[in-house]
Design an enzyme around this catalytic site. Structure first.
Site, short mmCIF file in Angstrom:
data_model
loop_
_atom_site.label_atom_id
_atom_site.label_comp_id
_atom_site.label_asym_id
_atom_site.label_seq_id
_atom_site.Cartn_x
_atom_site.Cartn_y
_atom_site.Cartn_z
N GLY A 29 40.82 -40.18 5.09
CA GLY A 29 41.78 -39.36 4.34
C GLY A 29 41.09 -38.47 3.33
O GLY A 29 39.88 -38.56 3.10
N ASP A 30 41.87 -37.55 2.77
CA ASP A 30 41.39 -36.64 1.73
C ASP A 30 40.23 -35.76 2.20
O ASP A 30 39.36 -35.37 1.41
CB ASP A 30 40.98 -37.42 0.46
N GLU A 31 40.24 -35.42 3.47
CA GLU A 31 39.17 -34.58 4.02
C GLU A 31 39.38 -33.11 3.66
O GLU A 31 38.46 -32.30 3.79
CB GLU A 31 39.13 -34.70 5.55
N GLY A 34 45.05 -30.41 3.89
CA GLY A 34 45.98 -29.46 3.29
C GLY A 34 45.38 -28.08 3.17
O GLY A 34 46.06 -27.07 3.39
N ASN A 55 52.46 -41.54 0.38
CA ASN A 55 51.08 -42.03 0.17
C ASN A 55 50.09 -40.89 0.34
O ASN A 55 48.99 -40.93 -0.18
CB ASN A 55 50.75 -43.19 1.15
N HIS A 58 48.11 -33.99 -0.60
CA HIS A 58 47.41 -32.82 -0.05
C HIS A 58 47.41 -31.72 -1.10
O HIS A 58 48.47 -31.21 -1.45
CB HIS A 58 48.10 -32.34 1.23
N ARG A 160 63.81 -53.82 12.44
CA ARG A 160 65.08 -53.21 12.89
C ARG A 160 66.26 -53.39 11.95
O ARG A 160 67.40 -53.39 12.36
CB ARG A 160 65.43 -53.68 14.32
N THR A 252 46.71 -47.86 6.62
CA THR A 252 48.11 -47.62 6.27
C THR A 252 48.98 -48.20 7.40
O THR A 252 48.46 -48.85 8.32
CB THR A 252 48.37 -46.13 5.97
N GLY A 426 34.38 -25.10 4.82
CA GLY A 426 34.96 -24.96 3.48
C GLY A 426 33.86 -24.89 2.44
O GLY A 426 32.95 -25.72 2.43
P1 GDP Z 1 43.89 -34.00 2.21
O1 GDP Z 1 44.60 -35.22 1.77
O2 GDP Z 1 43.10 -34.20 3.46
O3 GDP Z 1 44.76 -32.79 2.30
O4 GDP Z 1 42.80 -33.71 1.08
P2 GDP Z 1 43.06 -33.77 -0.50
O5 GDP Z 1 43.86 -32.60 -0.89
O6 GDP Z 1 43.54 -35.12 -0.91
O7 GDP Z 1 41.57 -33.68 -1.03
C1 GDP Z 1 40.76 -32.57 -0.78
C2 GDP Z 1 40.41 -31.91 -2.12
O8 GDP Z 1 39.30 -31.06 -1.94
C3 GDP Z 1 41.53 -31.03 -2.66
O9 GDP Z 1 41.49 -31.08 -4.07
C4 GDP Z 1 41.16 -29.63 -2.17
O10 GDP Z 1 41.64 -28.61 -3.03
C5 GDP Z 1 39.66 -29.71 -2.22
N1 GDP Z 1 38.98 -28.92 -1.18
C6 GDP Z 1 39.36 -28.71 0.10
N2 GDP Z 1 38.39 -28.03 0.78
C7 GDP Z 1 37.38 -27.83 -0.11
C8 GDP Z 1 36.10 -27.23 0.00
O11 GDP Z 1 35.68 -26.74 1.04
N3 GDP Z 1 35.32 -27.24 -1.14
C9 GDP Z 1 35.75 -27.77 -2.32
N4 GDP Z 1 34.92 -27.75 -3.37
N5 GDP Z 1 36.96 -28.35 -2.43
C10 GDP Z 1 37.75 -28.39 -1.35
P1 IMO Z 2 45.94 -38.19 2.68
O1 IMO Z 2 47.02 -37.66 3.59
C1 IMO Z 2 43.46 -41.49 1.25
C2 IMO Z 2 45.03 -45.53 1.85
C3 IMO Z 2 45.35 -46.22 0.53
C4 IMO Z 2 45.07 -47.66 0.91
C5 IMO Z 2 45.59 -47.73 2.35
C6 IMO Z 2 47.01 -48.29 2.48
O2 IMO Z 2 45.97 -37.64 1.30
O3 IMO Z 2 44.60 -38.08 3.33
P2 IMO Z 2 49.41 -47.33 1.86
O4 IMO Z 2 49.98 -46.94 0.53
O5 IMO Z 2 49.43 -46.24 2.87
O6 IMO Z 2 49.99 -48.60 2.37
O7 IMO Z 2 47.86 -47.67 1.54
O8 IMO Z 2 45.56 -46.40 2.83
N1 IMO Z 2 45.66 -44.21 2.02
C7 IMO Z 2 45.03 -43.06 1.80
N2 IMO Z 2 43.78 -42.80 1.34
N3 IMO Z 2 44.25 -40.48 1.61
C8 IMO Z 2 45.49 -40.72 2.08
O9 IMO Z 2 46.32 -39.75 2.54
C9 IMO Z 2 45.94 -42.06 2.18
N4 IMO Z 2 47.08 -42.63 2.60
C10 IMO Z 2 46.89 -43.96 2.51
O10 IMO Z 2 44.50 -45.78 -0.50
O11 IMO Z 2 43.70 -47.90 0.93
MG MG Z 3 44.74 -36.53 0.16
#
Ligand code: GDP
Ligand code: IMO
Ligand code: MG
Length: 437
Positions: A29-31, A34, A55, A58, A160, A252, A426
């Protein structure tokens, strides 16, 4: 017509069908899913979420400010796009309206543009409370959830007695279903002083605005495809958090890989077009569970501070480590990404050398892929490749050729190992901070 002609004419028909493109994570996650959705979103008529709930977090840069989306698809910032929260999602009505309010404050108009599937399950407050209680009672085995009620709501769905958005069309029927699930939770968790009447009153007060948003999303999405509309799915969570394919039990509760797109929107796999995989140039994880390339040292600290690695949903510091290509090769295998987006390359600037996890050894033997058991993953020894870093600021670079040689080599090395082209790189958080390659 001979059978091979029939085969080819069938295939050319199948290839002309309008398709759904998907943006999926490839790690924990958080790659930066968004960010890619925001960058390419102006190409789509319909932007959907298929799985997960609030959860997800983005973050995009909108009007020069960081805005975090949890339930609402990011496509809502594109004036041409309609948005649907699909049947595979779990939705807290109060959280949804809080998000809508905050979008209104920054002048994002959702009227007649944001819809929720009548088959999506509702997250109630007691689901969230019980998520917290499950964690509390798990001691050292806790998962580190976001406490958004995700696990309990998907559990209710599978047991269910979950309540779906469509039930709200008939208040008496909804109330009956609500009381059944509330009583199950009240008894199971010995809930005291739970204000169920307050919860019902709050939901009822939101009905005038909510009811017109509730649609038969399965029909609408398939109809949009039949009409030739372009559809994008914003993946939530990530394959390593997938309930079946991730690092169970530290996952998750939904299918955060490609399968979730199909069941979470009610579309055939034939409808899936380009699958974009988002790979962060290093690895992060929030919550508990094994993390073989984690760096509990100055490197990890540096990645966290330079990359601003703090959870968008819970504010928790994200655990940080080197890129793990055993993991991304696994998710690339499962999701068969057509195209990759490598995010946050800029965060690696200034490192003398960059390590990349290439092999896992378990008891001295190389594993062919990700092990299924968390206990095994916690024990693997990682074999790293080491690549030279670069020191030049790349945040204003907009063409591949202008990148420092070692940055280009890093990108090409990942492409070669994974066997998938990296089409986007990016170099910053903004919508335009992308290099097309
Ligand atoms: P998501 O959950 O996969 O959509 O990712 P998140 O939004 O949780 O986390 C990605 C973070 O990195 C966000 O704060 C973005 O604004 C930031 N971000 C995305 N791409 C880049 C990049 O190429 N460089 C930098 N420095 N930040 C980025
Ligand atoms: P995005 O879309 C990072 C992780 C939680 C926890 C596990 C289970 O932003 O990439 P949950 O509340 O879903 O039952 O938690 O999954 N987790 C994420 N970690 N990014 C996310 O979403 C996550 N969604 C769930 O931190 O370890
Ligand atoms: Mg995220």
């Amino acid at each position: 017509m001979c059978s091979s002609d029939l085969f080819y004419s069938f295939h050319s028909f199948a290839n002309q069908m309008s398709k759904i493109d998907a943006v999926l994570g490839s790690q924990w996650g958080d790659e930066g899913k968004g960010k890619l959705v925001d960058t390419i979103g102006n190409q789509y008529d319909l932007c959907c979420r298929a799985t997960g709930g609030a959860n997800a977090g983005h973050t995009i840069i909108y009007d020069n400010k960081a805005v975090a989306f949890h339930l609402v698809p990011i496509g809502v910032v594109q004036p041409q796009a309609k948005c649907i929260i699909g049947n595979g999602c779990v939705v807290s009505i109060t959280t949804l309206f809080e998000e809508i309010e905050s979008l209104r404050r920054i002048k994002v108009n959702i009227e007649n543009r944001l819809f929720v599937s009548d088959r999506a399950h509702i997250v109630f407050n007691f689901h969230q409370i019980c998520d917290g209680l499950n964690e509390l009672n798990s001691g050292d085995l806790k998962i580190g959830t976001t406490k958004r009620g995700i696990g309990p709501t998907y559990a209710s769905k599978m047991e269910r007695y979950g309540v779906r958005m469509g039930a709200l069309r008939n208040w008496d029927r909804f109330k009956e279903q609500y009381m059944r699930i509330y009583n199950i939770y009240r008894i199971r968790y010995n809930l005291q002083d739970y204000d169920y009447e307050g919860e019902l009153a709050k939901i009822q007060s939101l009905l005038p605005e909510l009811l017109p948003m509730i649609i038969d999303s399965v029909y609408e999405i398939n109809k949009a495809l039949d009409e030739g509309k372009k559809v994008l799915v914003e993946g939530a969570n990530a394959p390593m958090l997938d309930i079946d394919l991730g690092t169970y039990p530290y996952v998750t509760s939904s299918s955060a890989s490609i399968g979730g797109i199909v069941t979470g929107l009610g579309v055939s796999p034939h409808r899936v077009g380009t699958i974009f995989g988002i790979v962060k140039a290093y690895t992060t994880r929030v919550g508990e569970g094994p993390f073989p390339t984690e760096q509990l040292n100055a490197i990890g600290e540096r990645l966290r501070s330079v990359g601003h690695e703090f959870g968008a949903t819970t504010g928790r510091p994200r655990r940080c480590g080197w890129l793990d290509l055993v993991q991304v090769a696994y998710t690339t295998m499962v999701d068969a990404f057509d195209s990759l987006c490598l995010t946050k390359l800029d965060v690696l600037t200034g490192l003398e050398t960059i390590k990349v996890g290439r092999k896992y050894l378990l008891d001295g033997k190389e594993l062919p892929s990700m092990p299924a058991e968390a206990e095994d993953l916690a024990r693997v020894e990682v074999v790293y490749d080491e690549l030279p870093g670069w020191s030049e600021d790349i945040s204003n670079v907009r063409s591949f050729e202008e990148l420092p040689e070692n940055a280009r080599k890093y990108v090409e090395y990942i492409e070669k190992v994974l066997g998938v082209p990296i089409h986007f790189i990016g170099v910053g958080a903004g919508r335009d901070a992308v290099i097309s390659h």
